[in-house]
Design a protein around this motif. Structure first.
Motif, mmCIF file in Angstrom:
data_model
loop_
_atom_site.group_PDB
_atom_site.id
_atom_site.type_symbol
_atom_site.label_atom_id
_atom_site.label_comp_id
_atom_site.label_asym_id
_atom_site.label_seq_id
_atom_site.Cartn_x
_atom_site.Cartn_y
_atom_site.Cartn_z
ATOM 1 N N PRO A 9 48.722 33.060 38.340
ATOM 2 C CA PRO A 9 47.782 32.977 39.470
ATOM 3 C C PRO A 9 46.443 33.609 39.101
ATOM 4 O O PRO A 9 46.374 34.603 38.388
ATOM 5 N N VAL A 10 45.399 33.002 39.565
ATOM 6 C CA VAL A 10 44.044 33.478 39.281
ATOM 7 C C VAL A 10 43.610 34.376 40.432
ATOM 8 O O VAL A 10 43.589 33.958 41.586
ATOM 9 N N ALA A 11 43.274 35.620 40.078
ATOM 10 C CA ALA A 11 42.821 36.564 41.095
ATOM 11 C C ALA A 11 41.315 36.462 41.258
ATOM 12 O O ALA A 11 40.584 36.302 40.287
ATOM 13 N N GLN A 12 40.844 36.567 42.473
ATOM 14 C CA GLN A 12 39.403 36.549 42.704
ATOM 15 C C GLN A 12 38.824 37.899 42.315
ATOM 16 O O GLN A 12 39.461 38.932 42.484
ATOM 17 N N PRO A 13 37.584 37.914 41.769
ATOM 18 C CA PRO A 13 37.008 39.162 41.292
ATOM 19 C C PRO A 13 36.693 40.165 42.395
ATOM 20 O O PRO A 13 36.558 41.339 42.137
ATOM 21 N N GLY A 14 36.573 39.760 43.583
ATOM 22 C CA GLY A 14 36.231 40.678 44.660
ATOM 23 C C GLY A 14 36.372 39.974 45.994
ATOM 24 O O GLY A 14 36.954 38.898 46.090
ATOM 25 N N PRO A 15 35.822 40.586 47.012
ATOM 26 C CA PRO A 15 35.898 39.919 48.312
ATOM 27 C C PRO A 15 35.076 38.628 48.274
ATOM 28 O O PRO A 15 34.090 38.521 47.542
ATOM 29 N N PRO A 16 35.493 37.648 49.036
ATOM 30 C CA PRO A 16 34.742 36.375 49.017
ATOM 31 C C PRO A 16 33.325 36.574 49.545
ATOM 32 O O PRO A 16 33.087 37.366 50.456
ATOM 33 N N ARG A 17 32.416 35.870 48.919
ATOM 34 C CA ARG A 17 31.010 35.959 49.320
ATOM 35 C C ARG A 17 30.752 35.096 50.536
ATOM 36 O O ARG A 17 31.377 34.067 50.732
ATOM 37 N N HIS A 18 29.777 35.516 51.281
ATOM 38 C CA HIS A 18 29.344 34.718 52.418
ATOM 39 C C HIS A 18 28.587 33.518 51.879
ATOM 40 O O HIS A 18 27.835 33.620 50.909
ATOM 41 N N PRO A 19 28.737 32.357 52.456
ATOM 42 C CA PRO A 19 28.059 31.156 51.926
ATOM 43 C C PRO A 19 26.538 31.245 51.947
ATOM 44 O O PRO A 19 25.868 30.566 51.177
ATOM 45 N N LEU A 20 25.966 32.072 52.804
ATOM 46 C CA LEU A 20 24.508 32.167 52.870
ATOM 47 C C LEU A 20 23.938 33.229 51.924
ATOM 48 O O LEU A 20 22.723 33.391 51.847
ATOM 49 N N ASP A 21 24.804 33.975 51.224
ATOM 50 C CA ASP A 21 24.310 34.972 50.279
ATOM 51 C C ASP A 21 23.647 34.275 49.096
ATOM 52 O O ASP A 21 24.161 33.283 48.578
#
Length: 123
Positions: A9-21
């Motif tokens: 499984p691929v872990a995400q590097p951090g919390p998901p970014r907001h689409p407007l960032d």
């Protein structure tokens, strides 16, 4: 211990970014600071490095302020550090050459005779 075959499984590097960032991007002033610092360091001995080194330090100050207010979306801190170091090196080289010129001028002034120099056969 055995592992199951298949993809890990691929872990995400951090919390998901907001689409407007915005995407992180290198500050354009960082490259300018590095270039001006390099020019300042290369021409520091010829006193001409004072102007680009001073401009590089002012731009570095502005770039650091902009990077701080961007909240981490402006990168290029390594370029800024290198450019600032080169700019300070250029200013130090210029100061060394000015001090050397003043010392040489004082020594040459001390070697010159004081007053009017007459010929040996004049009283």
């Amino acid at each position: 211990m055995t592992t199951a075959p298949g993809q890990a499984p691929v872990a995400q590097p951090g919390p998901p970014r907001h689409p407007l960032d915005p995407d992180p991007v290198r500050a354009t002033k960082a490259r300018a600071v590095f270039a001006l610092g390099l020019i300042g360091a290369l021409t520091g001995l010829f006193i001409g490095g004072i102007v680009p080194a001073t401009v590089a330090l002012q731009l570095a100050r502005q770039a650091r302020r902009e990077a701080y207010t961007s909240g981490g979306f402006l990168t290029g801190a390594a370029w800024l550090r290198r450019g600032e170091r080169l700019a300070w090196a250029g200013l130090v080289l210029a100061a060394v050459s000015v001090v050397a010129a003043v010392v040489l001028g004082v020594v040459r002034l001390a070697d010159t005779p004081y007053g009017q120099d007459f010929a040996p056969n004049v009283d």
